[in-house]
Design an enzyme around this catalytic site. Structure first.
Site, PDB file in Angstrom:
ATOM      1  N   LYS A 145     -21.203  32.484  50.273  1.00 39.12           N
ATOM      2  CA  LYS A 145     -22.124  32.067  51.334  1.00 39.12           C
ATOM      3  C   LYS A 145     -21.313  31.467  52.457  1.00 39.12           C
ATOM      4  O   LYS A 145     -20.188  30.986  52.250  1.00 39.12           O
ATOM      5  CB  LYS A 145     -23.106  31.026  50.801  1.00 39.12           C
ATOM      6  CG  LYS A 145     -24.403  30.960  51.585  1.00 39.12           C
ATOM      7  CD  LYS A 145     -25.368  32.048  51.168  1.00 39.12           C
ATOM      8  CE  LYS A 145     -26.656  31.982  51.965  1.00 39.12           C
ATOM      9  NZ  LYS A 145     -27.676  32.879  51.387  1.00 39.12           N
TER      10      LYS A 145
HETATM   11  P1  NAD Z   1     -35.174  32.910  59.241  1.00 33.20           P
HETATM   12  O1  NAD Z   1     -34.241  32.162  60.094  1.00 33.20           O
HETATM   13  O2  NAD Z   1     -35.500  34.317  59.592  1.00 33.20           O
HETATM   14  O3  NAD Z   1     -36.562  32.101  59.110  1.00 33.20           O
HETATM   15  C1  NAD Z   1     -36.630  30.793  58.629  1.00 33.20           C
HETATM   16  C2  NAD Z   1     -38.060  30.293  58.803  1.00 33.20           C
HETATM   17  O4  NAD Z   1     -38.185  29.009  58.176  1.00 33.20           O
HETATM   18  C3  NAD Z   1     -38.456  30.102  60.259  1.00 33.20           C
HETATM   19  O5  NAD Z   1     -39.813  30.474  60.423  1.00 33.20           O
HETATM   20  C4  NAD Z   1     -38.289  28.606  60.454  1.00 33.20           C
HETATM   21  O6  NAD Z   1     -39.099  28.074  61.508  1.00 33.20           O
HETATM   22  C5  NAD Z   1     -38.734  28.083  59.104  1.00 33.20           C
HETATM   23  N1  NAD Z   1     -38.249  26.742  58.802  1.00 33.20           N
HETATM   24  C6  NAD Z   1     -37.002  26.245  58.978  1.00 33.20           C
HETATM   25  N2  NAD Z   1     -36.959  24.953  58.618  1.00 33.20           N
HETATM   26  C7  NAD Z   1     -38.186  24.631  58.179  1.00 33.20           C
HETATM   27  C8  NAD Z   1     -38.781  23.461  57.651  1.00 33.20           C
HETATM   28  N3  NAD Z   1     -38.062  22.337  57.497  1.00 33.20           N
HETATM   29  N4  NAD Z   1     -40.089  23.513  57.298  1.00 33.20           N
HETATM   30  C9  NAD Z   1     -40.803  24.648  57.450  1.00 33.20           C
HETATM   31  N5  NAD Z   1     -40.308  25.784  57.940  1.00 33.20           N
HETATM   32  C10 NAD Z   1     -39.018  25.777  58.291  1.00 33.20           C
HETATM   33  O7  NAD Z   1     -34.562  32.817  57.760  1.00 33.20           O
HETATM   34  P2  NAD Z   1     -34.839  33.786  56.521  1.00 33.20           P
HETATM   35  O8  NAD Z   1     -33.778  34.808  56.496  1.00 33.20           O
HETATM   36  O9  NAD Z   1     -36.274  34.188  56.484  1.00 33.20           O
HETATM   37  O10 NAD Z   1     -34.522  32.790  55.300  1.00 33.20           O
HETATM   38  C11 NAD Z   1     -35.514  31.933  54.731  1.00 33.20           C
HETATM   39  C12 NAD Z   1     -35.095  31.554  53.331  1.00 33.20           C
HETATM   40  O11 NAD Z   1     -34.935  32.732  52.544  1.00 33.20           O
HETATM   41  C13 NAD Z   1     -33.767  30.813  53.206  1.00 33.20           C
HETATM   42  O12 NAD Z   1     -33.830  29.945  52.095  1.00 33.20           O
HETATM   43  C14 NAD Z   1     -32.777  31.932  52.915  1.00 33.20           C
HETATM   44  O13 NAD Z   1     -31.605  31.461  52.298  1.00 33.20           O
HETATM   45  C15 NAD Z   1     -33.620  32.777  51.994  1.00 33.20           C
HETATM   46  N6  NAD Z   1     -33.209  34.177  51.838  1.00 33.20           N
HETATM   47  C16 NAD Z   1     -33.068  34.994  52.915  1.00 33.20           C
HETATM   48  C17 NAD Z   1     -32.713  36.324  52.713  1.00 33.20           C
HETATM   49  C18 NAD Z   1     -32.622  37.318  53.841  1.00 33.20           C
HETATM   50  O14 NAD Z   1     -32.411  38.506  53.548  1.00 33.20           O
HETATM   51  N7  NAD Z   1     -32.770  36.937  55.081  1.00 33.20           N
HETATM   52  C19 NAD Z   1     -32.471  36.789  51.405  1.00 33.20           C
HETATM   53  C20 NAD Z   1     -32.646  35.934  50.331  1.00 33.20           C
HETATM   54  C21 NAD Z   1     -33.029  34.623  50.563  1.00 33.20           C
END
Ligand code: NAD
Length: 421
Positions: free
Chosen positions: A111
């Site tokens: 990561k």
């Molecule tokens: P992103 O940046 O596209 O979206 C994140 C979202 O979370 C946004 O809507 C943001 O406003 C919201 N957010 C941030 N802080 C917040 C808070 N304190 N309270 C409420 N909402 C909040 O990110 P993403 O890629 O969708 O990732 C989200 C989660 O999923 C993370 O934990 C990431 O590690 C995990 N994840 C992502 C992927 C991927 O393929 N993108 C894969 C596996 C896991």
């Protein structure tokens, strides 16, 4: 207490090591394997300059961490966020190791992250930061070594800059160095939506398992980015009703159901779901306490803790985010019989299609979206069922079952390779 306050007090690395320790204990893991696997393997911290639009130079700090390389090159996203820390990246890297093992793809866990609020940078500054950070971590990354991907606040454009920077150093185009790229640069069909799609494949299986009818089931989602936004779309396609969504700036609730495509347009335009006219305003605490059948935390770590787990009313908690529930919350879910789909299974669709993208890049191949989605479904459903079989057999909760499966696979690979020298 707000969820943000609770989250700040929880150290994700301690949580990740604790989760590993209890799985290791249950597996009667050899002492040597325990000390090896509860640590990260490589940690790189970089401090690097970026020229800002006003002519000043600002220093930024970033990390790239490889937790374990036993089963293959390390794989894991790059996060841009003001709260990124060494311990957060360590936890996320360890969770990647287990995730790749749960779904049986030949990667270890890694990561990366940069301490920055990218919303405060111009596009040129963001590109400068991305290119310099890529250059700094190029001592670790590479298509055979460590392959970054998008995570919070990073996207296909940022992956394109990373791939281009790495390729400029190499002197030729190296598409396989990152995944989650735009299609025109060797990205995979279906990668953008893969994590949310995988979350919903798991929800479909979970609903069958507990006898919940998805048509009409009420869904609340925290986070409306890549994972939350796509999960919303696919869960509604299954007939469920999206009744509440929140993000970093607020939330919206409507028991009659929220229109996903209108919500997505609003989010695109305003950068938040807050203020969406067809519903009432809520905050994150209200979102997590929503009367619903399915709760999808898809934002950040440690959102559901000892303090607020008692408010959760859902029957299924599908962890789209990494580490959204603490061990205290898990204990309460188990006590109340709430069905948790653990992160290392639930959100593994992203890394699975990243693996497909990497395979296509190395083979100079391009698969159809139907092919990608069918293979993804096969892997998610198989992995879900493998975890359920262990949970039934071992009489343990789903997270423990996923850990038993993952840790055993990684431990086997580590043991059979032997201790060098
Ligand atoms: P992103 O940046 O596209 O979206 C994140 C979202 O979370 C946004 O809507 C943001 O406003 C919201 N957010 C941030 N802080 C917040 C808070 N304190 N309270 C409420 N909402 C909040 O990110 P993403 O890629 O969708 O990732 C989200 C989660 O999923 C993370 O934990 C990431 O590690 C995990 N994840 C992502 C992927 C991927 O393929 N993108 C894969 C596996 C896991």
């Amino acid at each position: 207490m707000t969820t943000e306050h609770a989250a700040r007090r929880v150290d994700s690395w301690q949580v990740a090591q604790h989760q590993f320790d209890i799985a290791a204990e249950r597996l009667h893991l050899d002492q040597a394997l325990r000390v090896i696997l509860r640590q990260t393997q490589r940690e790189l911290t970089v401090h690097f300059p970026v020229k800002m639009d006003d002519g000043t130079v600002r220093m930024f700090t970033g990390y790239r961490i490889q937790h374990n390389l036993g089963r293959g090159p390390s794989k894991g996203g790059i996060r841009y966020h003001q709260d990124v820390s060494l311990n957060e990246v360590r936890a996320l890297a360890m969770w990647m190791t287990w995730k790749c093992a749960v779904v049986g793809i030949p990667f270890g866990g890694g990561k990366g992250g940069v301490i920055v609020d990218p919303k405060r940078l111009s596009k040129r500054e963001l590109e400068g930061l991305t290119r310099r950070f890529t250059s700094e971590i190029s001592v670790l990354i590479g298509p055979e070594r460590d392959i970054p991907a998008p995570d919070v606040n990073t996207n296909p454009q940022i992956m394109a800059w990373m791939m281009d920077t790495y390729s400029m150093h190499a002197g030729y185009t190296v598409p396989g160095v990152v995944t989650g790229k735009p299609l025109s640069l060797g990205g995979s069909e279906g990668r953008n939506e893969a994590t949310g799609r995988g979350v919903v494949f798991c929800i479909v299986e979970a609903a069958k398992k507990i006898g919940l009818d998805l048509p009409g089931a009420r869904v609340a989602i925290q986070g409306f980015g890549n994972v939350g936004g796509t999960a919303a779309k696919f869960v509604v396609e299954q007939g469920a009703r999206l009744i509440a969504v929140s993000d970093a700036r607020g939330g919206v609730h409507n028991d009659e159901g929220l229109d996903v495509s209108r919500l997505q347009s609003w989010y695109q335009e305003h950068g938040t779901v807050a203020g969406f006219p067809a519903g009432t305003s809520i905050d994150n605490a209200q979102l997590l306490a929503m009367e619903c059948e399915i709760l999808i935390p898809a934002a950040m770590e440690s959102q559901i803790t000892a303090e607020n787990v008692g408010n959760v009313k859902a029957r299924i908690v599908a962890e789209g985010a990494n580490g959204p529930c603490t061990p205290d919350a898990d204990a309460e879910f188990a006590r109340r019989g709430i069905f948790v789909i653990p992160d290392i299974l639930c959100n593994a669709g992203g890394v699975t299609v990243s693996y497909f993208e990497w395979v296509q890049d190395l083979n100079r191949d391009h698969w159809t979206e139907a092919n990608v989605n069918a293979k993804l479904r096969e892997i998610m459903v198989r992995s879900f069922n493998e975890v359920m079989t262990i949970a039934d057999h071992e009489q343990c909760d789903n997270r423990m079952a996923a850990y038993l499966l993952a840790v055993e696979r990684v431990a086997d690979a580590t043991a059979i390779r032997g201790l060098y020298p």
